[in-house]
Design a protein around this motif. Sequence first.
Motif, mmCIF file in Angstrom:
data_model
loop_
_atom_site.group_PDB
_atom_site.id
_atom_site.type_symbol
_atom_site.label_atom_id
_atom_site.label_comp_id
_atom_site.label_asym_id
_atom_site.label_seq_id
_atom_site.Cartn_x
_atom_site.Cartn_y
_atom_site.Cartn_z
ATOM 1 N N GLN A 1 37.157 35.686 30.757
ATOM 2 C CA GLN A 1 36.979 36.042 32.173
ATOM 3 C C GLN A 1 37.678 37.354 32.524
ATOM 4 O O GLN A 1 38.246 37.524 33.590
ATOM 5 C CB GLN A 1 37.482 34.909 33.071
ATOM 6 C CG GLN A 1 36.588 33.701 32.946
ATOM 7 C CD GLN A 1 37.127 32.512 33.712
ATOM 8 O OE1 GLN A 1 37.954 32.660 34.603
ATOM 9 N NE2 GLN A 1 36.654 31.343 33.360
ATOM 10 N N TYR B 1 33.687 40.660 34.682
ATOM 11 C CA TYR B 1 32.974 39.990 35.762
ATOM 12 C C TYR B 1 31.876 40.907 36.285
ATOM 13 O O TYR B 1 31.895 42.112 36.061
ATOM 14 C CB TYR B 1 33.943 39.603 36.886
ATOM 15 C CG TYR B 1 34.612 40.774 37.576
ATOM 16 C CD1 TYR B 1 34.029 41.382 38.687
ATOM 17 C CD2 TYR B 1 35.831 41.282 37.109
ATOM 18 C CE1 TYR B 1 34.645 42.463 39.325
ATOM 19 C CE2 TYR B 1 36.446 42.349 37.729
ATOM 20 C CZ TYR B 1 35.850 42.935 38.848
ATOM 21 O OH TYR B 1 36.438 44.003 39.456
ATOM 22 N N TRP C 1 28.962 45.490 36.202
ATOM 23 C CA TRP C 1 29.919 44.799 35.337
ATOM 24 C C TRP C 1 31.241 45.548 35.333
ATOM 25 O O TRP C 1 31.269 46.765 35.222
ATOM 26 C CB TRP C 1 29.378 44.724 33.910
ATOM 27 C CG TRP C 1 28.238 43.767 33.767
ATOM 28 C CD1 TRP C 1 26.918 44.084 33.753
ATOM 29 C CD2 TRP C 1 28.322 42.354 33.622
ATOM 30 N NE1 TRP C 1 26.153 42.956 33.611
ATOM 31 C CE2 TRP C 1 26.995 41.871 33.522
ATOM 32 C CE3 TRP C 1 29.376 41.438 33.565
ATOM 33 C CZ2 TRP C 1 26.710 40.517 33.379
ATOM 34 C CZ3 TRP C 1 29.093 40.098 33.409
ATOM 35 C CH2 TRP C 1 27.762 39.644 33.321
ATOM 36 N N ASP D 1 38.367 43.627 34.145
ATOM 37 C CA ASP D 1 39.568 43.396 34.945
ATOM 38 C C ASP D 1 40.776 43.879 34.148
ATOM 39 O O ASP D 1 41.050 43.376 33.063
ATOM 40 C CB ASP D 1 39.691 41.898 35.240
ATOM 41 C CG ASP D 1 40.803 41.595 36.225
ATOM 42 O OD1 ASP D 1 41.806 42.344 36.234
ATOM 43 O OD2 ASP D 1 40.674 40.618 36.972
#
Length: 868
Positions: A165, A168, A355, A358
């Motif tokens: 994750q 994102y 897209w 992070d």
Amino acid sequence: MPIPKAYEASEHEDTIYQQWEDAGHFTPTIDPNKKPFVISMPPPNATGQLHLGHATMLALEDIMIRYHRMKGDPTLWLPGTDHAGIATQNKVEQIIANQGLTRHDLGREEFLKKVHEFAENSKDTIRNQIRKMGASCDWTRERYTLDEGLSQAVQTVFTRMFEDQLIYRGDRIVNWCPRCSSTLADDEVDHKEIDATLYYFTYGPFIIATSRPETKLGDTAVAVNPTDKRYKQYVGQTMDINFGDHQITVKVVADKSVDPKFGSGALGVTPAHSHADYELAQKHDIKVVQVINEEGLMTDVAGKYAGQTVQEARTNFVQELKDLGLMVKEEPYKQNLSICYRCSTSIEPLISKQWFVDVNKPVLDWKGGKHSLKAVALDVIRSGDIEIIPDRFNKIYFNWIENLRDWCISRQIWWGHRIPVWYKGEELKVSATAPGPDWKQDPDTFDTWYSSGLWTFSTLGWPEQTEDFKYFHPTSVLETGYDIIFFWVARMILMTTYATGEVPFKQVYLHGLVLDKQGTKMSKSKGNGIDPLDMIAKYGTDAVRLSLVIGATPGNNVRLYEEKIAGYRNFVNKLWNSARFLLMICQECEMIDHETPNNFPVKSIADKWIVSRLHETVKDVTQALEKHLYSEAGVKIYEFLWDEYCDWYLEMSKDKDQNPQLLVAVMQNILKLLHPFIPFVTEKLWEKLGTGKALIIEEWPDYTQIPHDQDAINQISIIQAAIYKIRSTRTELKIDPVRKLNAIIYTGDQYLNTFKDQSHHLQKLARIEDLTIQATGPKVDEAAHQVLSGGIEIYLPLRGVIDFDKELSRTNTEIKETKQYIMATHKKLSNEGFIKNAPPEVVERETDQIAKAKAKLVQLEERLEQLK
RNA sequence: GGGCGGUUAGCUCAGUUGGCUAGAGCGUCUGGUUUACACCCAGAAGGUCAUUGGUUCGACCCCAAUACCGCCCACCA
């Protein structure tokens, strides 16, 4: 047969390169007992031509590589090319634009075929040009960012990031280039200062100032400073603002980022088209309305302006404001416009589904904890896992990483790695291939830097744990231009630490930009560019390499101009001719020792001197190379060859005590030291003067194996000083340089034997007929008189030639200078602090120097008396 | 606005732990076919190391400020 008089680089270079490559010298042997030396070549874009930036990169890296290879390290230099998404696509778009076509006319598949063809062609060109530079890289391991294996690496990293994750997809404000029809990362945006207008107009109860009135049609808020009394009453209200028949609804918010002194102190907030406004909107829960679309046209929200370009809408809206009497004033304004780094088109910030990576989420296992990409990227430099040379770039790097926002990695261009995500209705799957029928792949491609960020390990076979990856990673040095530190160096650190848990490299060496003689950037439009290939054709690769390396210090720009290259061509030729001289004398005596290099059969003092100086030079050059001081290393060997070996030792060798074996032994070492810098000419000469083994794989000299004799250096130095004095005296007195003179030298006791031993060199090099050498003796009348430091006297009897007035004034000048020097040194030595604090060897040297100067002064004063 | 680099001979630049009377290449000037090289050899001229102050026995080098040149980052609408 003697070799030709002048070295013609172009006759030898290609053949020599071919021989190295065919012999497999560029390919390392994996030896688990040895530590490898590895460089991943920064892959040139597969778009065309080698330029001076590449040439600098190749020259420096080849020096590092050849040095380490000669040292015996398993040495890998992995070459390759980069598909360079936007850059290459733009190039091809330009080409088809000449036929009046756009990529959309051709369609995705057809267009990509064209780009592929173009890139394959360029790769060929680049490959040959890299060879031209003499780069000893391992072509058997050549890679391309779109290779199957590298694509595999890209997908693997994406998948893992997705599962963590760390990646994102979301609607965020991005930098949009309307011409490229693509997003850009923050650092892919350039800035240009332009003359713009700041418009002030009535905006409900406010007057707002903006350089982009058309975006106000998409305003959803007005922001004021919380302390601003003028607007306090409105804060928290929602109000309708009318521009003629066009109405917008805005919320009034207070934020301390608003500067009450700028413009009117009230800021119209356009969240969809400004990064700063977008942040305000996030903070104050303000609606986002898109008023400009991805083609740079106004959206339906803009009412009657819908469909107009931004420029048209601005002109028309300004006119309408004037007609309505809402325009208050217009001011000239310097605006820092954001432009695309690839095509210079004005950037439109807008909201788009993209897209992102992070950079703040702590998911990365690093040194026993969970950390964010950002934190690890900072740690590797702080902790010294990676060293940046020069270290002032640490600060620049930290500043960039600290301010890094989430990285937008999707691009709407076609040329590149396709994002491995598939959609079916609301469903989404990450997969390299279609998960089944009816699935549609995400149309976007990755940011080029996403794949080049994997370069050090994707090229070694990762994600497989290949032997190459295990042995050669992390790499040793990343050498590149400082202009690419954010685009690439920082990305590599982020991506590599995440994917492999290792740093990509241990050192980063940054070179500067190549500028013209005036210090301006070379560019095609200015016509001041130098094409390295033209220069190679004219002066040879070796000369071009030296001209890019000598005088260049890490992180600083270099100026290049043709005379400089010509100067190094002369140096290469000097080397060639000194070797030519050796071949001429050795041909007769067949004395070249091909078997036992580093055997130094010294006979004379001069022999001991040159070997001792070789010892010092090998030491200096090796140490400079270890410290990445390439310019200094080059200068040291340049001076040794030209000033000492040629100008002194070779000249001294034109005499009875000629020592051909030693001449060759020293030359062999010179060739080795020079080989990393000028590989072609040295390899060529090694054919004649070497051991039979190729120079490229010869052993680097070890100075501890070379004798050193300080006394020989001292003795030759004093002889050189005497010769310099005699030569300059001739010029000063305007004596025909060809005319032989007689000389009488009083050496004192210390140097009597030295001068006697070296008298033949003195005679030859200073053109002396009869030479008398004694410890002391009577003054000589009608003679030019010179005194060396230490009181060694030289008389050149010149009956009838000497101008006594001149001689007198010359002696007086020298007395004055010597007295000044003695006084200055005396002052230093009578300073208690100096005696106390200076290192003993410095004090000793000064003491010695003052004694010598005093001895000299005594002689000069005696001479003065005599002249009077 | 924040940060970085540069300022040394006419030009381009070296000068890395602060210590010989500050160096090189090119250019200029004077000479030169000597067992390689005129793409060479010998020699010469040319510098208050940007300015000012400080630290130090000692500063081109370290510190502070100033000036000029260049670059990077940020983006005040």
